[in-house]
Structure formats: structure tokens, C-alpha cells
Motif scaffolding. Structure first.
Motif, mmCIF file in Angstrom:
data_model
loop_
_atom_site.group_PDB
_atom_site.id
_atom_site.type_symbol
_atom_site.label_atom_id
_atom_site.label_comp_id
_atom_site.label_asym_id
_atom_site.label_seq_id
_atom_site.Cartn_x
_atom_site.Cartn_y
_atom_site.Cartn_z
ATOM 1 N N ASN A 40 -2.914 -5.719 -0.524
ATOM 2 C CA ASN A 40 -1.772 -6.313 0.165
ATOM 3 C C ASN A 40 -1.265 -7.565 -0.551
ATOM 4 O O ASN A 40 -0.055 -7.754 -0.694
ATOM 5 N N SER A 41 -2.187 -8.392 -1.035
ATOM 6 C CA SER A 41 -1.796 -9.660 -1.647
ATOM 7 C C SER A 41 -1.147 -9.464 -3.013
ATOM 8 O O SER A 41 -0.609 -10.404 -3.589
ATOM 9 N N THR A 42 -1.205 -8.234 -3.520
ATOM 10 C CA THR A 42 -0.569 -7.940 -4.804
ATOM 11 C C THR A 42 0.947 -7.862 -4.670
ATOM 12 O O THR A 42 1.679 -8.000 -5.642
ATOM 13 N N PHE A 43 1.409 -7.602 -3.457
ATOM 14 C CA PHE A 43 2.836 -7.375 -3.234
ATOM 15 C C PHE A 43 3.431 -8.420 -2.293
ATOM 16 O O PHE A 43 2.722 -8.985 -1.467
ATOM 17 N N GLN A 44 4.710 -8.677 -2.443
ATOM 18 C CA GLN A 44 5.408 -9.533 -1.480
ATOM 19 C C GLN A 44 6.050 -8.659 -0.421
ATOM 20 O O GLN A 44 7.252 -8.628 -0.241
ATOM 21 N N LEU A 45 5.224 -7.913 0.276
ATOM 22 C CA LEU A 45 5.738 -6.998 1.286
ATOM 23 C C LEU A 45 4.927 -7.185 2.561
ATOM 24 O O LEU A 45 3.790 -7.636 2.521
ATOM 25 N N ASP A 46 5.522 -6.814 3.664
ATOM 26 C CA ASP A 46 4.825 -6.893 4.941
ATOM 27 C C ASP A 46 3.569 -6.036 4.891
ATOM 28 O O ASP A 46 3.557 -4.958 4.291
ATOM 29 N N LYS A 47 2.524 -6.497 5.541
ATOM 30 C CA LYS A 47 1.265 -5.746 5.512
ATOM 31 C C LYS A 47 1.425 -4.376 6.152
ATOM 32 O O LYS A 47 0.762 -3.424 5.747
ATOM 33 N N SER A 48 2.330 -4.272 7.105
ATOM 34 C CA SER A 48 2.548 -2.960 7.737
ATOM 35 C C SER A 48 3.152 -1.980 6.733
ATOM 36 O O SER A 48 2.866 -0.784 6.770
ATOM 37 N N THR A 49 3.975 -2.504 5.851
ATOM 38 C CA THR A 49 4.571 -1.658 4.807
ATOM 39 C C THR A 49 3.485 -1.123 3.877
ATOM 40 O O THR A 49 3.442 0.077 3.573
ATOM 41 N N ILE A 50 2.593 -2.015 3.463
ATOM 42 C CA ILE A 50 1.485 -1.602 2.580
ATOM 43 C C ILE A 50 0.584 -0.609 3.313
ATOM 44 O O ILE A 50 0.174 0.408 2.738
ATOM 45 N N SER A 51 0.311 -0.898 4.549
ATOM 46 C CA SER A 51 -0.541 -0.014 5.344
ATOM 47 C C SER A 51 0.044 1.391 5.406
ATOM 48 O O SER A 51 -0.680 2.388 5.297
ATOM 49 N N LYS A 52 1.358 1.471 5.555
ATOM 50 C CA LYS A 52 2.000 2.789 5.626
ATOM 51 C C LYS A 52 2.009 3.492 4.268
ATOM 52 O O LYS A 52 1.864 4.708 4.206
ATOM 53 N N HIS A 53 2.171 2.732 3.208
ATOM 54 C CA HIS A 53 2.090 3.345 1.882
ATOM 55 C C HIS A 53 0.694 3.923 1.665
ATOM 56 O O HIS A 53 0.541 5.026 1.133
ATOM 57 N N LEU A 54 -0.321 3.179 2.086
ATOM 58 C CA LEU A 54 -1.693 3.654 1.936
ATOM 59 C C LEU A 54 -1.922 4.900 2.777
ATOM 60 O O LEU A 54 -2.647 5.816 2.373
ATOM 61 N N LEU A 55 -1.287 4.940 3.934
ATOM 62 C CA LEU A 55 -1.422 6.122 4.797
ATOM 63 C C LEU A 55 -0.842 7.358 4.113
ATOM 64 O O LEU A 55 -1.418 8.451 4.172
ATOM 65 N N VAL A 56 0.305 7.172 3.461
ATOM 66 C CA VAL A 56 0.929 8.282 2.734
ATOM 67 C C VAL A 56 -0.017 8.815 1.661
ATOM 68 O O VAL A 56 -0.225 10.032 1.535
ATOM 69 N N LEU A 57 -0.614 7.902 0.907
ATOM 70 C CA LEU A 57 -1.543 8.303 -0.157
ATOM 71 C C LEU A 57 -2.778 8.977 0.431
ATOM 72 O O LEU A 57 -3.314 9.928 -0.142
ATOM 73 N N LYS A 58 -3.191 8.490 1.578
ATOM 74 C CA LYS A 58 -4.396 9.028 2.222
ATOM 75 C C LYS A 58 -4.132 10.435 2.753
ATOM 76 O O LYS A 58 -4.953 11.342 2.566
ATOM 77 N N GLU A 59 -2.988 10.600 3.389
ATOM 78 C CA GLU A 59 -2.657 11.915 3.947
ATOM 79 C C GLU A 59 -2.462 12.959 2.858
ATOM 80 O O GLU A 59 -2.639 14.151 3.092
ATOM 81 N N ALA A 60 -2.087 12.487 1.681
ATOM 82 C CA ALA A 60 -1.940 13.420 0.554
ATOM 83 C C ALA A 60 -3.287 13.746 -0.067
ATOM 84 O O ALA A 60 -3.388 14.669 -0.872
ATOM 85 N N GLY A 61 -4.319 12.977 0.304
ATOM 86 C CA GLY A 61 -5.651 13.207 -0.257
ATOM 87 C C GLY A 61 -5.863 12.497 -1.578
ATOM 88 O O GLY A 61 -6.781 12.823 -2.320
ATOM 89 N N ILE A 62 -5.008 11.517 -1.859
ATOM 90 C CA ILE A 62 -5.112 10.812 -3.134
ATOM 91 C C ILE A 62 -6.054 9.614 -3.035
ATOM 92 O O ILE A 62 -6.740 9.277 -3.991
ATOM 93 N N VAL A 63 -6.075 8.961 -1.879
ATOM 94 C CA VAL A 63 -7.041 7.878 -1.668
ATOM 95 C C VAL A 63 -7.840 8.172 -0.402
ATOM 96 O O VAL A 63 -7.455 9.008 0.422
ATOM 97 N N SER A 64 -8.955 7.471 -0.266
ATOM 98 C CA SER A 64 -9.741 7.547 0.962
ATOM 99 C C SER A 64 -10.045 6.124 1.405
ATOM 100 O O SER A 64 -9.897 5.181 0.623
ATOM 101 N N SER A 65 -10.434 5.960 2.651
ATOM 102 C CA SER A 65 -10.716 4.619 3.161
ATOM 103 C C SER A 65 -11.967 4.636 4.019
ATOM 104 O O SER A 65 -12.327 5.667 4.590
ATOM 105 N N ARG A 66 -12.626 3.476 4.063
ATOM 106 C CA ARG A 66 -13.770 3.339 4.960
ATOM 107 C C ARG A 66 -13.849 1.893 5.396
ATOM 108 O O ARG A 66 -13.395 0.986 4.692
ATOM 109 N N LYS A 67 -14.398 1.728 6.553
ATOM 110 C CA LYS A 67 -14.500 0.389 7.126
ATOM 111 C C LYS A 67 -15.768 -0.287 6.586
ATOM 112 O O LYS A 67 -16.812 0.360 6.493
ATOM 113 N N ASP A 68 -15.642 -1.566 6.258
ATOM 114 C CA ASP A 68 -16.817 -2.322 5.838
ATOM 115 C C ASP A 68 -16.725 -3.695 6.491
ATOM 116 O O ASP A 68 -16.084 -4.603 5.963
ATOM 117 N N GLY A 69 -17.363 -3.841 7.634
ATOM 118 C CA GLY A 69 -17.263 -5.093 8.376
ATOM 119 C C GLY A 69 -15.829 -5.338 8.788
ATOM 120 O O GLY A 69 -15.203 -4.466 9.401
#
Lengths: 106, 106
Positions: A40-69
Motif C-alpha cells: 500500500n505504501s508504494t502507491f499514492q492511492l487509497d488503501k481500499s483501491t489497493i485492497s481491491k486490486h489485490l482482490l482482483v489478482l487473488k480471484e484470478a489465482g495470481i496471488v494468495s494471502s494469509r493472515k499473520d497477526g
DNA sequence: TGGGAAGTTGGTATTTTTACCAACGAAGCA
DNA sequence: TGCTTCGTTGGTAAAAATACCAACTTCCCA
């Protein structure tokens, strides 16, 4: 020939990469997994925007995510997508060469 | 990290491939150059629609065209784009595997 | 040179994508 | 338990992509 349905499935994956921000995220994750906050800090964009971009990549199966604390860690699930870049670079260089050719001619 | 401008240029090329019809056209041209009429007759779409898809591919530098009598011949300028398909197929298969895993778990 | 066939371009309506703000849910800490 | 931080979700406005129809250009041939 591939069917329209097959092409549609394929294009959905390619579409996920067809955005500058998402390409940069992939490039970032290609150097190793990263927490959301760092992406998120790499871009000057709202965190919700980044979150949605990550969701797109995730739904395509290009990235994965996991919670760590407190953090959400994102990771490149399909590193082969960076193979795209080699061809894309070749196309860009070819385009530049062609433009130069036109300038010489004109 | 790549710059936003660099990412934008790259994404423009990828964007050109991010449509089922354009993917099918690329697949078609991968088997050799084809006249517009043959490409057009592959789809149940208006010829203007196909013409515009071809323009997108051409502006991206993925295909080229030349006039031959009455026909307009289209040709794959960057055959390496078909390399994309290998990774895309891998991602799709991985997605299916993951779905099956979820079904087993649930 | 007039007619017809082959593609392209312009215009427009519809759909999709994108980015922001605001509100919400989850997880650790005082 | 209440607070705070972190990230996601909902809503909405603006921009981009898509497909059709109609009109135009180009080129061959009669």
C-alpha cells in the motif's frame, strides 16, 4: 481453434494483469512476499483501491494471502506471470524500432 | 521496482490481449496469416467490431496488416505472445486444483 | 467510369472498470 | 472490556471498453 469459453477463461486471467498498478504489485511480489501495508505504501492511492486490486489478482489465482497477526501477507502464487514481461518487453522494443523507422522514412 | 510509466506501457500491451475475441484472433493468426474476411467469418459479430479489435492488436504492435488486392491480410507480429498461454493454462489448472481442494475440505 | 465488394471510421447506447469516501469487521493491547 | 490499528466491503461518480448501425473510402472489374 480455442472455443470462446476457453478464451473467456484465459482472458480473465490476462485481464487481471492488464492494469499498471497490478503489474507493479506483481513485480513487487516477485521479489518476495509482502505485507499489505508495504504494498500500500508504494502507491499514492487509497488503501481500499489497493485492497481491491489485490482482490482482483487473488480471484484470478495470481496471488494468495494469509493472515499473520495484524498483517495480511500477500504472495505471488503464479510466478510464471513474470514470463509475460519478457515478451512484452520484446514487443515494446519492436514498436520503438518501428517508430524510428517511420521517423527516418518521413 | 518498475516505474508507473513503464508499468503503464506494459499494461497497454497486456490489455490488448485481455479480451476473448482478441485472444481467439491471436490463436487464429498463430497458425499463419489470414485475410480479414476469414477472421471475420469466425465470429458472429459485426465486421466493424472485428475491425476495431484488430486495430487494438495492431496499435499494441501484436499484429500487422497489409493490403493484398481486395483483401486486408493480418499477421501475428509478436508470436511470443502465445507464450502467455502456457502460464495462463498453468494458473487455470492450479485454480481448478485449489477449488477441488476446497470441495474436499468442505 | 460506374458499380460492387471489402474494410474502416463516426456516432451512440450499454456495460465494465476504476478510485474515492465512509462505514464496517477482526485482531492484538491497555 | 474498550481502544486502536489494519484491512475489507458498500456505495457512488467518473472514465474506459464494447458492440451495433450507418456512412464513408478504397480498390478491383465490367
Amino acid at each position: 481453434m480455442i472455443s470462446f469459453q476457453e478464451a473467456e477463461i484465459r482472458s480473465n486471467i490476462i485481464k487481471a494483469l492488464a492494469h499498471p498498478v497490478r503489474l507493479m504489485i506483481v513485480d513487487l511480489l516477485n521479489h518476495g512476499q509482502k505485507p499489505f501495508s508495504e504494498i500500500n505504501s508504494t502507491f499514492q492511492l487509497d488503501k481500499s483501491t489497493i485492497s481491491k486490486h489485490l482482490l482482483v489478482l487473488k480471484e484470478a489465482g495470481i496471488v494468495s494471502s494469509r493472515k499473520d497477526g495484524h498483517d495480511m501477507i500477500y504472495e505471488l502464487e503464479a510466478p510464471c506471470v513474470t514470463d509475460f514481461f519478457a515478451c512484452v518487453t520484446a514487443v515494446i522494443e519492436n514498436n520503438i524500432r518501428r517508430q524510428e523507422l517511420c521517423l527516418c522514412k518521413g
